[in-house]
Design an enzyme around this catalytic site. Structure first.
Site, PDB file in Angstrom:
ATOM      1  N   CYS A 130     -57.141 -36.429  30.464  1.00 35.38           N
ATOM      2  CA  CYS A 130     -57.403 -35.955  31.742  1.00 35.38           C
ATOM      3  C   CYS A 130     -56.626 -34.592  32.118  1.00 35.38           C
ATOM      4  O   CYS A 130     -57.064 -33.534  32.652  1.00 35.38           O
ATOM      5  CB  CYS A 130     -57.148 -36.820  32.943  1.00 35.38           C
ATOM      6  SG  CYS A 130     -55.541 -37.737  32.815  1.00 35.38           S
ATOM      7  N   HIS A 243     -54.807 -34.961  39.728  1.00 29.29           N
ATOM      8  CA  HIS A 243     -53.354 -34.358  38.986  1.00 29.29           C
ATOM      9  C   HIS A 243     -53.314 -32.905  39.266  1.00 29.29           C
ATOM     10  O   HIS A 243     -54.182 -32.107  39.340  1.00 29.29           O
ATOM     11  CB  HIS A 243     -53.795 -34.347  37.538  1.00 29.29           C
ATOM     12  CG  HIS A 243     -53.917 -35.823  36.598  1.00 29.29           C
ATOM     13  ND1 HIS A 243     -53.535 -36.966  37.401  1.00 29.29           N
ATOM     14  CD2 HIS A 243     -54.134 -36.093  35.496  1.00 29.29           C
ATOM     15  CE1 HIS A 243     -53.590 -37.869  36.798  1.00 29.29           C
ATOM     16  NE2 HIS A 243     -53.903 -37.366  35.457  1.00 29.29           N
TER      17      HIS A 243
END
Ligand code: A2P
Length: 341
Positions: A130, A243
């Site tokens: 990710c 994130h």
């Protein structure tokens, strides 16, 4: 393929698997049938898809008969164990775990960056980490324009990347800490509530974590350029979704901050959100549930000749996992690659 594919979602009861079902639905992915699969523990459960509740079936070697495409997000061990059986049954696998990413037989693909690598797939395609995906989407146009020599990245990663149990652990710890109760760390090695953990995945002999080395090695494979030097520090923070990354790059050719803003303004999947005078910059709380990768705080690094600093934020479950996997499936369909050679 003339008919719509039969699609299996393996790990359908997990955080990413549920999002995969949602993304297939949101993007109206043309499928004849969707089959949710998970462990024997989940047999008897259902998962929502369109207006239905679909029964979960057990992921086994024989479950892929008649399945054209399998989106896997059930952990590395499960992918390692079952993806070959799926491919053997003629089913193309897009795997979200790290099990196949560095295998030279498996393309590692971010559709905005290296869709051409799908042409040589042999049945198993890997979805990158990710943190790597969101960085690639932002760095590719810069690399094409000015050649990136070196990347220094620090990540601030949400707990959803670890899975459903980690989401629950942060929720429980915050609740207990706010009422003065002691907490027990189960998923993470230390308390994650109101804390930052400079460890994601296990430590390797070189002192880096596995997550940090994933960013190094995956960047080189996706960009197809072994000359890019990457150094990473990955940190888990008490955020549920999204994130964030502080990224410093050094390029061969000089780019101003305005040049970078202009390049990223037309980059697919990227939104420039960079108005410091109005206190506008990307934030995890704003990107949750969205498809784009947001870039802001773009400024020149005044300590080197050709350097840029930026802040890159994206929903780790969506672009960082489920959306990227479905986008890969869309390219496979468009290019008639949804078959095991
Ligand atoms: P289950 O719910 O039956 O355990 P998360 O990353 O959110 O923890 O989700 C992990 C997903 O992977 C879940 O859907 C989980 O199913 C599935 N899974 C884990 N281990 C296996 C296994 N051995 N076989 C099949 N599915 C598995």
């Amino acid at each position: 393929m003339s008919k719509n594919p039969v699609v299996a979602v393996c790990g359908a009861t997990g955080a990413v698997g549920r999002e995969m079902l949602k993304v297939l639905e949101d993007r109206d992915f043309p499928c004849a049938n969707v089959i949710p699969m998970a462990s024997a523990r989940s047999v008897g459960k259902t998962v929502p898809f369109r207006d239905e509740e679909l029964p979960v079936i057990e992921l086994t070697d024989d479950a892929f008969e008649g399945v054209d495409l399998a989106l896997f997000s059930a952990g590395g061990g499960t992918s390692e164990r079952f993806a070959p059986s799926a491919a053997k049954a003629g089913c193309v696998v897009v795997d979200n775990s790290s099990a196949w990413r560095m295998n030279p037989e498996c393309p590692l693909v971010v559709p905005e960056v290296n869709p051409h690598d799908l042409e040589w797939h042999k049945g198993i395609i890997a979805n990158p980490n990710c943190s790597t995906i969101q960085m690639m989407v932002a760095l590719k146009p810069i690399h094409d324009e000015a050649r990136i020599k070196r990347v220094v990245v620090s990540t601030y990663q949400a707990v959803s990347g670890t899975g459903q149990k980690a989401i629950e652990e942060l929720e429980n710890q915050v609740r207990r800490l706010m009422s003065g109760q002691p907490v027990v760390a189960d998923v993470y090695p230390h308390q994650i509530g109101f804390n930052c953990l400079p460890q994601i995945d296990v430590f390797l002999d070189n002192g880096y974590t596995k997550e940090e080395m994933k960013m190094v090695n995956e960047t080189i494979k996706i960009m197809g350029d072994p000359s890019i030097r990457v150094t990473a520090t990955c940190v888990r923070v008490p955020v549920f979704y999204g994130h964030s990354e502080s990224v410093n790059i050094e390029t061969e050719q000089k780019l101003t901050a305005d040049d970078v803003r202009a390049l990223l303004a037309t980059a697919p999947g990227v939104v420039v959100e960079d108005y410091p005078e109005k206190k506008i910059y990307p934030m995890a709380i704003n990107c949750a549930g969205l498809d784009d990768t947001f870039v802001g705080r773009i400024r020149e690094d005044e300590t080197i000749e050709n350097g840029i600093n930026m802040w890159i934020v994206s929903d780790n479950i969506r672009k960082g996992a489920a959306l990227n996997a479905v986008q890969i499936a869309e390219v496979l369909l468009q290019r008639n690659l949804l078959r095991v050679p």
